[in-house]
Structure formats: structure tokens, C-alpha cells
Design a protein around this motif. Structure first.
Motif, mmCIF file in Angstrom:
data_model
loop_
_atom_site.group_PDB
_atom_site.id
_atom_site.type_symbol
_atom_site.label_atom_id
_atom_site.label_comp_id
_atom_site.label_asym_id
_atom_site.label_seq_id
_atom_site.Cartn_x
_atom_site.Cartn_y
_atom_site.Cartn_z
ATOM 1 N N TYR A 133 -0.797 -0.449 -14.864
ATOM 2 C CA TYR A 133 -0.993 0.156 -13.662
ATOM 3 C C TYR A 133 -2.486 -0.344 -13.259
ATOM 4 C CZ TYR A 133 -1.542 1.057 -8.812
ATOM 5 O OH TYR A 133 -1.951 0.759 -7.129
ATOM 6 N N LEU A 134 -3.060 0.264 -13.960
ATOM 7 C CA LEU A 134 -4.568 1.553 -14.060
ATOM 8 C C LEU A 134 -5.161 0.194 -14.232
ATOM 9 C CD1 LEU A 134 -6.459 4.935 -15.252
ATOM 10 C CD2 LEU A 134 -6.896 2.699 -15.414
ATOM 11 N N THR A 146 -12.616 4.385 -14.017
ATOM 12 C CA THR A 146 -11.649 5.241 -15.688
ATOM 13 C C THR A 146 -11.527 4.927 -17.017
ATOM 14 O OG1 THR A 146 -11.034 5.674 -13.692
ATOM 15 C CG2 THR A 146 -9.997 6.188 -15.268
ATOM 16 N N ARG A 183 -4.993 6.247 3.845
ATOM 17 C CA ARG A 183 -5.943 5.315 3.286
ATOM 18 C C ARG A 183 -6.389 4.119 3.075
ATOM 19 N NH1 ARG A 183 -7.060 10.832 1.315
ATOM 20 N NH2 ARG A 183 -7.623 11.552 3.431
ATOM 21 N N GLU A 184 -5.155 4.007 2.037
ATOM 22 C CA GLU A 184 -5.770 2.334 0.898
ATOM 23 C C GLU A 184 -4.328 1.512 1.671
ATOM 24 O OE1 GLU A 184 -6.084 6.421 -0.455
ATOM 25 O OE2 GLU A 184 -7.692 5.400 0.504
ATOM 26 N N PHE A 185 -3.366 1.795 1.879
ATOM 27 C CA PHE A 185 -2.196 1.574 1.877
ATOM 28 C C PHE A 185 -1.975 1.208 3.893
ATOM 29 C CE2 PHE A 185 -2.322 2.226 -2.174
ATOM 30 C CZ PHE A 185 -2.064 0.837 -2.438
ATOM 31 N N LEU A 231 0.568 -3.620 -1.499
ATOM 32 C CA LEU A 231 1.745 -3.242 -2.711
ATOM 33 C C LEU A 231 1.836 -4.392 -3.613
ATOM 34 C CD1 LEU A 231 3.006 -0.031 -1.469
ATOM 35 C CD2 LEU A 231 1.247 -0.418 -3.214
ATOM 36 N N TYR A 262 -10.940 1.757 -5.055
ATOM 37 C CA TYR A 262 -9.916 2.166 -6.100
ATOM 38 C C TYR A 262 -10.697 1.038 -7.422
ATOM 39 C CZ TYR A 262 -7.401 5.581 -4.190
ATOM 40 O OH TYR A 262 -6.524 6.957 -3.477
ATOM 41 N N PHE A 288 -10.410 -4.842 5.924
ATOM 42 C CA PHE A 288 -9.156 -4.980 5.531
ATOM 43 C C PHE A 288 -8.096 -6.323 6.400
ATOM 44 C CE2 PHE A 288 -9.275 -0.741 4.405
ATOM 45 C CZ PHE A 288 -9.812 -1.000 2.960
ATOM 46 N N VAL A 290 -4.858 -3.246 -1.066
ATOM 47 C CA VAL A 290 -4.191 -2.742 0.061
ATOM 48 C C VAL A 290 -2.753 -3.623 -0.424
ATOM 49 C CG1 VAL A 290 -4.590 -2.811 2.555
ATOM 50 C CG2 VAL A 290 -6.451 -2.811 1.201
ATOM 51 N N ASP A 349 -4.456 14.578 -1.342
ATOM 52 C CA ASP A 349 -3.699 14.153 -0.944
ATOM 53 C C ASP A 349 -1.809 14.046 -0.214
ATOM 54 O OD1 ASP A 349 -5.313 11.772 -1.587
ATOM 55 O OD2 ASP A 349 -4.568 11.511 -3.681
ATOM 56 N N ARG A 391 -13.408 9.276 3.274
ATOM 57 C CA ARG A 391 -12.795 8.386 3.771
ATOM 58 C C ARG A 391 -12.426 6.860 3.331
ATOM 59 N NH1 ARG A 391 -14.757 8.940 9.533
ATOM 60 N NH2 ARG A 391 -16.924 9.704 9.310
ATOM 61 N N GLY A 392 -11.263 7.502 2.263
ATOM 62 C CA GLY A 392 -11.361 6.288 1.613
ATOM 63 C C GLY A 392 -11.547 5.701 0.647
ATOM 64 N N TRP A 402 1.738 5.472 -6.390
ATOM 65 C CA TRP A 402 2.382 4.459 -6.829
ATOM 66 C C TRP A 402 3.900 4.600 -7.033
ATOM 67 C CZ3 TRP A 402 2.783 0.818 -10.026
ATOM 68 C CH2 TRP A 402 3.060 -0.049 -9.988
ATOM 69 N N ASN A 441 7.885 0.619 -1.905
ATOM 70 C CA ASN A 441 7.728 -0.057 -2.812
ATOM 71 C C ASN A 441 7.320 0.194 -4.388
ATOM 72 O OD1 ASN A 441 6.497 -0.131 -0.274
ATOM 73 N ND2 ASN A 441 5.460 -1.961 -0.759
ATOM 74 N N LEU A 452 -3.412 8.898 -8.296
ATOM 75 C CA LEU A 452 -3.206 8.038 -7.670
ATOM 76 C C LEU A 452 -1.558 7.149 -8.267
ATOM 77 C CD1 LEU A 452 -3.880 6.016 -5.768
ATOM 78 C CD2 LEU A 452 -5.149 4.891 -7.238
ATOM 79 N N LEU A 453 -2.053 6.568 -9.509
ATOM 80 C CA LEU A 453 -0.763 6.331 -9.839
ATOM 81 C C LEU A 453 0.536 6.424 -9.588
ATOM 82 C CD1 LEU A 453 -2.084 6.073 -13.760
ATOM 83 C CD2 LEU A 453 -2.010 3.977 -12.164
ATOM 84 N N TYR A 510 -13.664 -0.082 10.676
ATOM 85 C CA TYR A 510 -14.448 0.009 9.450
ATOM 86 C C TYR A 510 -12.771 -0.456 8.661
ATOM 87 C CZ TYR A 510 -15.113 0.922 4.877
ATOM 88 O OH TYR A 510 -15.092 0.696 3.520
ATOM 89 N N ALA A 524 -7.584 10.351 -11.495
ATOM 90 C CA ALA A 524 -6.345 8.510 -11.620
ATOM 91 C C ALA A 524 -5.186 8.500 -11.336
ATOM 92 C CB ALA A 524 -7.398 7.065 -12.874
ATOM 93 N N MET A 536 -13.422 2.586 -8.647
ATOM 94 C CA MET A 536 -13.056 3.625 -9.615
ATOM 95 C C MET A 536 -11.869 4.016 -10.595
ATOM 96 S SD MET A 536 -11.403 6.620 -7.891
ATOM 97 C CE MET A 536 -9.516 6.800 -8.604
ATOM 98 N N MET A 537 -10.908 2.006 -10.678
ATOM 99 C CA MET A 537 -10.357 2.177 -12.107
ATOM 100 C C MET A 537 -10.583 1.491 -12.901
ATOM 101 S SD MET A 537 -7.719 3.840 -11.393
ATOM 102 C CE MET A 537 -6.017 4.270 -10.269
ATOM 103 N N TRP A 588 -13.481 5.319 13.345
ATOM 104 C CA TRP A 588 -13.516 5.101 11.895
ATOM 105 C C TRP A 588 -12.332 3.775 11.548
ATOM 106 C CZ3 TRP A 588 -17.350 5.221 8.719
ATOM 107 C CH2 TRP A 588 -18.022 4.524 7.600
#
Lengths: 807, 289
Positions: free
Chosen positions: B34-35, B260, A282-284, B49, B253, A308, B47, A750, B249-250, A635, A641, A631-632, A303, A628, B256-257, A300
Motif C-alpha cells: 500500500y505504501l 519513504t 484531513r485526507e479523506f 479510498l 501523502y 479536491f 483522497v 491523529d 494542514r494535511g 487505512w 473501507n 497512516l497505513l 483550500y 508512514a 511522503m510515501m 481553510w
């Protein structure tokens, strides 16, 4: 006793003005909150749930609410974002508690599940009314598939709202470079041929780009790909009267074999995961980054390109079928329902009519656009999405403000728009939620090579059919209603309390109560005793009773004897032992976690400057919210990456030549989970620190007089004095691991891998998503017995090695 | 010579300790870094990296309005202060409740002799073993019946009845204190309440600090409780409120961070302060046996 408390308080306060100040402060803080309760209003109140009044569409929905209140001046609407399938326990508890929302926006695929359990009311009566207002809901305005998805056994239970549509989307640039025509492949054979030309490997033999990777995503989208292909082959699920699912059919086998062929092009599922790890999709966005050249995408995708990659060269076309292109697309989305116990169905109906009108959607889009412009600048656009009401789509399409600036994207939008009437939905059934979960799990198992087609789909069919049977077959007349369960629990608890009191009285007879601290003991333990009797004992007894029942929470329980226990223990539920094994693996890591946190605590117990700061730093990971930190870690572990991958490649990978493991793939994900747990070792450190600080200085003092070194001090003083805490951490650590839930839930969203399906999460799914609370209760009791046995062993063993200095 | 040697040895140990501590904190802080960095990123940046450092931080002089943009957005998208107030209130009340009730109960289970004690203690342990998912609905019905639905009370009131985990922890702590303590108190004519509050609790500061920190974390991050009991945006807590930055839908971030980070800051302050009690430790002066 009371007098002594009073005496104590008087003396303490008398000598300590600070205590009074503190007390007053506490009262001052607390007092206003005792008045807390929702605002009382004399207007007609409407609770609407599932309305995303939050994030970037918050203003948009508040604008709708305001306009609705202007149209109905005597009404006050309260909107709340929760209540959808993502957290079903919210809606479930509200419905059984008799306080459901008055109207709810809900996922269409699950309407069948909830209607089958009597949660929502039929809306035919409202639809049959003469209505000439501009908001009137007319069947002919709506996309047929959306409308049908809300129709169950001839009655309309929901009015569809937002919807979607799928098409084969391809990267025009990559197609051009590969010398392919500027169109989507038409047949499976052509898709295979195109994919072959688009696939690229680097010099090390690693996949760097692929063509079409159907069911690559781990979430429910992987089920949609199957649906499209099976439909294109002319097949439907839930054949006949809909009381059986047909996974195990010829078109299904052909589809799966076709998918397999595509995966063989890319070197297998693992290699695809390495290239484009789904969890980041979704994000990358791997599609926009060109890691694969085509995919059946939801509308979608517009969108994503608009947000992006405004210059992305997007082409769309029909979905390839075995012999030719297919125009059938899956369509899912939302709908409005009125819960059976809604306090004001009339008003709820007015609200639905308004929210589904072109007027309301324009209000929403305008407010949304204004917000986005204010936030990100005037050049940003919003992609509104498609509505089941075609009048809404016409209005939005005619409005130049919502046109996409890139003509290729606008063209794609028009293509999707033209395909809307040909979309298709899954027939509503009492096992709708399970249907999708099982389908995605099964296709993943097959593609990974964990099971052959017959194994994977045979087991899958059994699971869904079993739930359908449970629902359709009346097996027993013995039904237990809420009040029956309640009175049973109260009786059992009272009997147990009486028996316990009797035994205690009998045992201590003649000894005289004075000698022991009986009264003081019970009085001081009373907070817990009352809490236990009020909030815990009853529910526990009820859960035993329910573990022998088939219980959906929404309807009365049906007695089924030992069936639930038999299903779990005999392995009929293949995920039972799987989840137990996964959890046991994590429990084995408890000592490792204890060891690491003890090491850290010892380090942090030293006397150097700035220790408070160090401790705070080490503690940070323990408090990062799981959403959170999930997600970290994705990554950090990213196969392309991620920093962990980079470090591995520079060190171990370089020295040994072993390729980087796929950290979050099936084989490595549990060890990776252990590592994530270690990172949060700061929480355990607190208990160690408390224990270390609890060791009297005098012990160390006398030992240094005796000339003991640091190591022998640790061995002969610190370690023995810490044994009560080692015991505590071991017992609670294992109990806690067996109950691991939130992390599993967050990560599974996820990475829905069976390797991290932990016990309580499986229990939760059964209880709240598949309406099998009886089975969930049985699972809970099996876990209870297991953990009790483990704890018993530990307590018995503890007598030998735990040293309580106080004795 | 001898003095120099001792000095340098002490220094070397201190240096080594600092080295180890700093090395460890880098590992523990990296993900947190990173957060915080992500909280300064725009949608387009996270988006990609390769954008390790947010674009706004590379400019000089820094434009603070631009850097903290995501933080501003959080306040526009959710009623952050309402969430914060509710969460703080629940957390404060829960801590008060747990400290009061658990120290009493644990005292009874460890220092007093009464019939039925050991059986009941097993029951305390047993309540930890049943997953709360199965008792959630009945407990909900009880609170609903007494009219506490859609109020904050179900989220803190149970703390006043103690929790098995903390009772167990404090009991372990009580067990390590010498028996002679309360004998001395008894001889001086102290009742149980006095013994507990005047003699025992001052010695228990490290353990009480530990349960404070744990309860703080539990209440601050509680998701299921507020989710099922609260229906009103004005009564929602941070953990539930922040969930919405991530939808099907995504996710947003950056925002959100940012949220947080703001949510974590108070926790760190509390932890930093609570350490006073860890550092103090126990000095049982005059208790040498």
C-alpha cells in the motif's frame, strides 16, 4: 596492554591488505565530515525558525528570503522549518542552551505560556518608533483579536501573521435534497431540526449521513466548536483577572447538553466515529464526501474544496447560537516573536516588518503559484489564507490571480473575509497550551459518555487551575539555578565514584590484582564507564534533584518537596494511573510478541532456497518509518473501507453476526496496537536468529546420531540454548514497552484517545508542553523504580531457568 | 521404493516450508504494498479510498515520467541528497562506534573477573530504565558547552561509548561460548585483546550483524536527536526532513510515501547483505567436549 594492541594491529594489517584498504576507505569517508560545520559568513546573520521552507511552499519562502537579502545586502538569512509547538523540545533546548533563533514564527495560542517564562522580548520599544517606511507595522492595520492575543499584561510580545476565521459551512446539494432552505441554521433549535432532516440510516440501521456533528473531530478543532457555542451564549473563559479558568459554568453546560442532543440523533458518539472517523478527516474528507451536511469550518475549507472538489456546492453562514446567529468566530494562527536572547533584535524586527508586508506576501504567493503550476498544471490554484494584517488581505483579494474559479467558493471567501474583524481569540495565559488540550479531552469524555458534565468539567478545571496557581503563587524562596544544579550533580557523582572505588579496593585488598583481571576489565569496560560518567551520571543526578522542584526549564527551579510525587501517586493527576495502566497492558503483550517473532525466526532459520529474500521481506515492516506506518494502519483499520474490516465482515462477522468492532475506538485501540506491534516482529526476529545461529552445529549432529526427532531437538537443544535470548528479549522488551514514545506520539496526533496515552508520552507532555519538568522527572523516577523492581524479579528468577552454555 | 519415499518426503517438507513462508510474507508485505502504491498516486487519488490501483499504472504503455512524478517532486521539495548523505554518515559512524565499544565492554562484563563488575553491570541495565526525555536537556547542554551544537557529532559520538542494550545483548552472546575457548587461547599466549579479536569476534558474527542492523535502524530513523541538535537544512537528516511532508494542514501523502520508499531502499540492501553473517552461523569445529 597498549603494546598488545599495537602488536595485534601490526600483525593483522601485515597479513591482510584488505584491512588496510577498508581502513583507508573509512578514513576517506570520515575525513571530509570533520570539516562539517555551518558555513561561516562575514555578513550579519539572521536565524529565522518556524518558516516552512519545505514542501510545496519551499520556493515561496526562499523567494521571500532572497528579496529580503536584496533589500539588506549585508544580511544572510537562514530559515528553518522547526521550532514551533509541535516539537517544543527543539525551541526549549535552544533557549536554555543560549542559542535561540533570532526570530521565530510561532503559534499564537501558546505565546502566553512562553512569555510567562521569559522566553520572548516585548516589542513595544520597536512599535513606539517613528516609522514612515512602507513596511511600518501599525496597530490599526491589524485585526484587533489577533493583535490582542499577542498582548500580555499591557505589553506587546508578538506581531500576528497568518490567521483564520470560522463559519457554518453547509453542503447546498444535501440541503436542497432534504427540502431545507439554502442557508445555515440560525438557532440551536433550528440546527437540531435541520440535522434531523439530513440524517439518514441504511437498511441495516447504520448511520450513513448526519447533519451537524460538533466536536466530532478528536483534535483541537473539537475545542473550537465549544468555544463558538459558549461565546454565542455570551460567556468567556478566564473570567476576572485571568488567574482562574471557568470551565464549570452554566453556558458550558447548556452547550454540552445541546451537543448531546445532536449526538442522540445519530445514535451516539460511536456511531458517528464509525461513519466519519476523525483521524482520516484531513485526507479523506468526510465533509466533501457528504457524510455530514454541515459543520463549523475554518476558512481553510476553501483550500480543500479548491484542491479536491472544485465543483462542491458550498454555502456558508453565521454560527448558530442558542437564540440567534452569532457572528463571533474563534481566530487562531501564527505570529512573529523575538526570543529574549536573540543576537540581533534590530534585524529581527526588520525581518518581521518585511514578512508581514503585502509585498512579501505577494512574492510568496507568486512563487507558490509558479511551483504549483509547474507541478500540477496551469489549472491549479492556491488558496492563500488570511493574514492578520488587513492590508495584506486587501492586496491579495484585489489580485485576480488568487481568485477562486468557482463563484460559490469565491463568495464564501468573501464571507469569511467580511467576518475577520469580528473574530475573537483566547486570552493569553501561562496555561494556554494546557487549556486547549484539557478542553478537547474533557468534551470528548463527556460526549462519549465516560463522565457526567460535573465529573468531566470539574476535573478539567482543577487541572488548569493548578497550573495557574503553580505559576502565580510564590511558594518558596528556595530557588535552584542552572550552575547550582550542575555543581551539585558533579559533587554527587564524584562522591559516588570515590565511594565505589573505595569499596572495590577494600574488597579486593590482599587478593592481589594479578589474579583477577582487574586492570584489563576496567580498561576494556572504560568506553562505557567514561560515557556513563560524561553523559549519563550527571544528568541522572540532576533529574533526581529536579523531581523535588517545580521546574519549567526556562526559569530557575523552585523547591517543592514531595509535591510532585504526591500529585502523581495520590491520583490528583487523573492521567497518571490511566497512562500507567495503558502501558502495563502493552507490557503484558511482550510475551506474545516474543512468541510470534520466535516462530517467524524458526521458520526463517530453515534451510530452503531464497531464504535471504524471505528474511528481508519479513523484516520490512520493522523499518517502515512510524509516520508512514501510522497512516497505513489507519487505512487498514478504516471502519468503512479498510481491508481488515472487509475481511472481518466476510468471515467472523458473517459467522457470528457480531458487528465489526470499531478498531481504533477506545475499547479496541490497544489490542489493535498490539497487532501493529506484531507486524513489526521482524526486529525481534533478528535477535532470535542470532541466537539460533549461535547454537553449535555439533550439538545437533550428536543428537541426530542419537535419533532425536525435530520436536525433541527443539525441546532439549534449541530451547535451552535460547534461554539467554529469551531472558534478554523479556527484559529489554518490557523496558522498551514502558518507554514506548514515538509510536504513541505519532498515533496520538491523529487519534488523541486517552486509551493510547502511554506513560512516557504523558511525561513528555508535562515536561515539554506544559513546562512541568519537575513533575516529569518525578514521573521518570517512579517509572525507574517500577521497572527496576520488575527487572530485579526477572534477574532473580532467571538463575533458575537461563542456561549459559559457556559455564 | 524407499528412495522415492525419502525424496518425496523431502520435497513435501520443502513445499510446505515455502508455502508457509510465502503465506506469511503476503501478510507482512501487504501494508508495504500500500505504501509503495500510494507513492504513485496523485493527490486526487488517495483522497478516494476506492482507487486501489493508481491511475497511472492502469495505462498501457506506461508513462514512466508520470508514474515517478511524486519521486521527482520529493527532490524539488527537499534537498534529499543532503539529507541522505548526513543520515548515511551518522549511521556509518554510529555502527563503527557501537561494534568497537560494545564488543570490548561486553567482553569485560562476561569473560573477565574483576571486582565491582556485577554492580556496574546492574548500572548498565539501570541506564536503560530511565526515560531519555528527562536527561535530554542536560545532555544537550553538555554538547552545547563543547561547541558541538549544530554539527553532526552529537548524533554519532555517543555510539563510541557503547549502549546498554547492545552491551547486554553481546554479553548474553558471550555467555553462551564455552569457557574452554579462552583457556586454549591463554595457553597459546594470547592477551585479552587478541582473544577478543581473533578468537571471539569471528564467532560473534551473528550477534555483531544483529547490532549492526539495530544500530542502522536506530540512527536511520532517529528523530529527536537531529531535531534538537541541527538547525541547518544542509545538516538535516532524512527522518526529520521527511516529517515536513505532513503538516497541520494535511499532508502530501504521495510525496511522503515516495520519500519513504527511497529512504527504505538502502536499509533493505544493508539487511540483505548483513544476512551473510546470520547464515554462516557458528561451527565450533574441534571444540567438541
Amino acid at each position: 596492554m597498549l603494546r598488545s594492541i599495537w602488536q595485534y594491529g601490526k600483525e593483522r594489517i601485515g597479513e591482510n591488505p584488505k584491512a588496510i584498504a577498508l581502513g583507508l576507505l573509512v578514513v576517506a569517508v570520515i575525513a571530509p565530515f570533520f570539516l562539517e560545520s555551518p558555513l561561516k559568513t562575514d555578513k550579519r546573520a539572521l536565524q529565522a525558525w518556524g518558516m516552512p521552507v519545505i514542501g510545496d511552499v519551499r520556493d515561496a519562502y526562499i523567494a521571500c528570503k532572497d528579496q529580503f537579502e536584496t533589500l539588506h545586502p549585508d544580511v544572510e538569512v537562514t530559515m528553518f522549518a522547526h521550532g514551533r509547538c509541535e516539537n517544543p523540545q527543539k525551541l526549549l533546548s535552544a533557549i536554555v542552551g543560549g542559542a535561540p533563533p533570532d526570530v521565530l514564527q510561532f503559534e499564537r495560542y501558546a505565546v502566553g505560556d512562553w512569555v510567562a517564562r521569559g522566553a520572548f522580548m516585548p516589542l513595544d520599544e520597536f512599535l513606539a518608533r517613528e516609522d514612515h517606511s512602507e513596511f511600518a507595522i501599525k496597530k490599526e492595520d491589524y485585526i484587533p483579536s489577533s493583535w490582542e492575543q499577542c498582548r500580555i499584561e499591557g505589553r506587546q510580545y508578538a506581531i500576528p501573521s497568518w490567521t483564520n476565521c470560522f463559519a457554518m459551512a453547509y453542503n447546498r446539494k444535501l440541503f436542497r435534497e432534504a427540502g431545507l432552505p439554502d442557508r445555515a441554521p440560525r438557532t440551536w433549535a433550528e440546527a437540531l431540526e435541520f440535522s434531523k432532516k439530513l440524517t439518514e440510516y441504511d437498511e441495516k440501521g447504520q448511520l450513513v449521513r448526519g447533519g451537524w456533528m460538533p466536536s466530532r473531530r478528536l483534535d483541537v478543532f473539537c475545542a473550537y466548536d465549544v468555544l463558538h457555542c459558549v461565546w454565542a451564549a455570551g460567556y468567556d473563559f478566564f473570567p476576572g483577572n485571568g488567574r482562574r479558568v471557568g470551565y464549570d459554568a452554566e453556558p458550558m453546560r447548556e452547550t454540552c447538553e445541546f451537543f448531546r442532543k445532536l449526538y442522540d440523533l445519530y445514535g451516539g458518539y460511536e456511531s458517528v466515529l464509525r461513519l466519519a472517523p476523525q483521524e482520516m478527516e484531513r485526507e479523506f474528507d468526510d465533509f466533501l464526501m457528504g457524510r455530514y451536511a454541515m459543520n463549523v469550518e475554518e476558512d481553510w475549507v476553501l483550500y480543500r474544496t479548491a484542491s479536491f472538489a472544485p465543483d462542491f456546492e458550498l454555502g456558508v453562514g453565521p454560527i448558530p447560537g442558542p437564540d440567534g446567529p452569532s457572528d463571533i468566530s474563534y481566530s487562531g494562527g501564527l505570529c512573529f516573536v523575538i526570543p529574549t536572547d536573540s543576537r540581533d533584535p534590530e534585524l529581527a524586527w526588520e525581518f518581521i516588518k518585511y514578512m508581514n508586508s503585502p509585498e512579501a506576501v505577494l512574492v510568496r504567493n507568486e512563487a507558490w503559484l509558479a511551483f504549483i503550476h509547474e507541478l500540477y498544471g496551469k489549472d491549479h490554484i492556491v488558496y492563500s489564507g488570511f493574514h492578520s494584517n488587513q492590508r495584506v488581505n486587501e492586496t491579495v483579494f484585489a489580485d485576480p490571480r488568487f481568485k477562486l474559479p468557482n463563484p460559490q467558493h469565491q463568495q464564501a471567501a468573501e464571507y469569511f473575509y467580511s467576518k475577520l474583524p469580528q473574530t475573537r481569540g483566547i486570552r493569553p495565559s501561562p496555561a494556554g497550551g494546557l487549556f486547549f488540550d484539557v478542553l478537547s479531552r474533557t468534551i470528548r469524555r463527556y460526549l462519549k459518555g465516560d463522565a457526567t458534565f460535573d465529573e468531566a468539567f470539574g476535573a478539567a478545571e482543577y487541572t488548569v487551575d493548578k497550573q495557574l496557581d503553580d505559576y502565580y503563587m510564590e511558594r518558596t524562596e528556595l530557588k535552584l539555578t542552572g550552575p547550582a544544579i550542575f555543581s551539585f550533580s558533579v559533587c554527587v557523582v564524584s562522591i559516588l565514584v570515590t565511594v565505589f572505588a573505595g569499596i572495590v579496593a577494600w574488597k579486593s585488598r590482599g587478593r592481589g590484582l594479578r589474579k583477577t583481571d582487574t586492570w584489563a576489565g576496567y580498561l576494556m569496560a572504560s568506553p562505557w564507564l567514561f560515557g556513563f560518567l560524561l553523559f549519563t551520571a550527571g544528568p541522572i543526578v540532576a533529574s533526581i534533584l529536579l523531581s523535588f522542584c517545580d521546574y519549567s526549564i526556562l526559569s530557575p527551579a523552585r523547591f517543592v518537596g514531595l509535591d510532585n510525587y504526591r500529585e502523581a501517586l495520590s491520583g490528583q493527576d487523573p492521567l497518571f494511573y490511566r497512562s500507567l495502566g495503558n502501558t502495563a497492558f502493552m507490557a503484558m503483550a511482550v510475551p506474545l510478541n516474543m512468541f510470534v517473532s520466535l516462530l517467524i525466526a524458526l521458520l526463517l532459520n530453515l534451510n530452503v532456497r531464497g531464504m535471504r529474500l524471505y528474511r528481508t521481506l519479513y523484516y520490512i515492516p520493522a523499518i517502515v518509518p512510524l509516520v508512514a506506518s501510522a497512516l497505513l494502519w489507519q487505512w487498514l483499520f478504516h471502519p468503512q473501507n479498510g481491508p481488515i474490516t472487509a475481511v472481518y465482515e466476510l468471515t467472523i462477522g458473517k459467522w457470528t453476526g457480531i458487528p465489526t468492532p470499531l478498531w481504533l475506538g477506545d475499547a479496541w485501540i490497544k489490542p489493535s496496537f498490539v497487532l501493529m506491534g506484531l507486524w513489526g516482529a521482524g526486529a525481534g526476529m533478528i535477535i532470535w536468529l542470532a541466537g539460533l545461529k549461535g547454537i553449535p552445529e555439533s550439538l545437533y549432529e550428536s543428537s541426530s546420531i542419537d535419533g532425536a526427532g525435530a520436536l525433541s531437538r527443539f525441546r532439549f537443544i534449541t530451547l535451552p540454548m535460547l534461554t539467554p535470548y529469551i531472558f534478554f528479549n523479556l527484559v529489554t522488551g518490557i523496558i522498551g514497552t514502558f518507554q514506548m514514545f514515538t509510536r504513541a506520539m505519532v498515533m496520538t496526533r491523529d487519534i488523541p484517545s486517552d486509551s493510547i496515552l502511554f506513560y512516557v508520552y504523558h511525561l513528555f507532555n508535562n515536561g515539554f508542553r506544559y513546562f512541568r519538568m519537575g513533575y516529569a522527572s518525578a514521573m521518570a523516577w517512579i517509572l525507574f523504580i517500577l521497572v527496576l523492581a520488575l527487572t530485579y524479579v526477572q534477574v532473580r528468577g532467571a538463575k533458575r531457568w537461563v542456561y549459559y552454555g559457556g559455564d | 521404493m524407499g528412495v522415492r519415499k525419502i525424496l518425496s518426503k523431502g520435497r513435501r517438507t520443502a513445499l510446505l516450508t515455502h508455502g508457509a513462508l510465502i503465506g506469511g510474507s503476503v501478510i507482512f508485505l501487504l501494508p508495504f504494498f500500500y505504501l509503495v502504491l500510494t507513492s504513485f498516486m496523485t493527490q486526487a487519488e488517495y483522497v478516494k479510498l476506492e482507487s486501489w490501483i493508481p491511475g497511472v499504472l492502469r495505462h498501457w504503455p506506461p508513462d514512466f515520467a508520470e508514474i515517478f512524478k511524486n519521486y521527482g517532486t520529493v527532490f524539488e521539495m527537499v534537498p534529499f541528497f543532503d539529507f541522505f548523505r548526513n543520515t548515511a554518515y551518522i549511521t556509518l559512524m554510529s555502527i563503527i562506534g557501537q561494534v568497537l565499544s560494545c564488543s570490548c565492554v561486553a567482553y569485560a562484563f562476561s569473560r573477565l573477573q574483576w571486582p565491582g563488575r556485577d554492580t556496574l553491570f546492574l548500572l548498565v541495565l539501570a541506564t536503560m530504565m530511565l526515560p531519555q526525555q528527562v536527561t535530554m536537556i542536560p545532555v544537550f547542554l553538555i554538547f552545547r558547552a563543547i561547541g558541538w551544537y549544530n554539527t553532526l557529532r552529537p548524533l554519532w559520538a555517543p555510539a563510541f561509548f557503547g549502549s546498554a542494550f547492545f552491551i547486554f545483548l553481546l554479553r548474553q552472546f558471550f555467555m553462551t561460548l564455552p569457557k574452554s575457548l579462552e583457556d586454549a587461547a591463554r595457553i597459546d599466549g594470547c592477551g585479552h585483546i587478541r582473544t577478543l579479536f581473533d578468537i571471539m569476534l569471528p564467532l560473534m558474527k551473528p550477534a555483531l550483524a544483529a547490532i549492526t542492523v539495530f544500530q542502522f535502524m536506530a540512527s536511520w530513523n532517529d528523530f529527536l536527536g537531529p531535531l534538537i541538535y541541527i538547525n541547518d537544512d544542509r545538516l538535516t537528516t532524512l527522518s526529520v526532513g521527511l516529517h515536513v511532508f505532513r503538516s497541520i494542514r494535511g499532508a502530501l501523502y504521495g510525496e511522503m510515501m515516495a520519500a519513504t520508499t527511497m529512504m527504505l531502499a538502502p536499509v533493505l540492501v544493508v539487511f540483505f547483505m548483513a544476512q551473510k553473517y546470520f547464515v554462516e552461523g557458528i561451527t565450533l569445529t574441534g571444540m567438541k567436549e
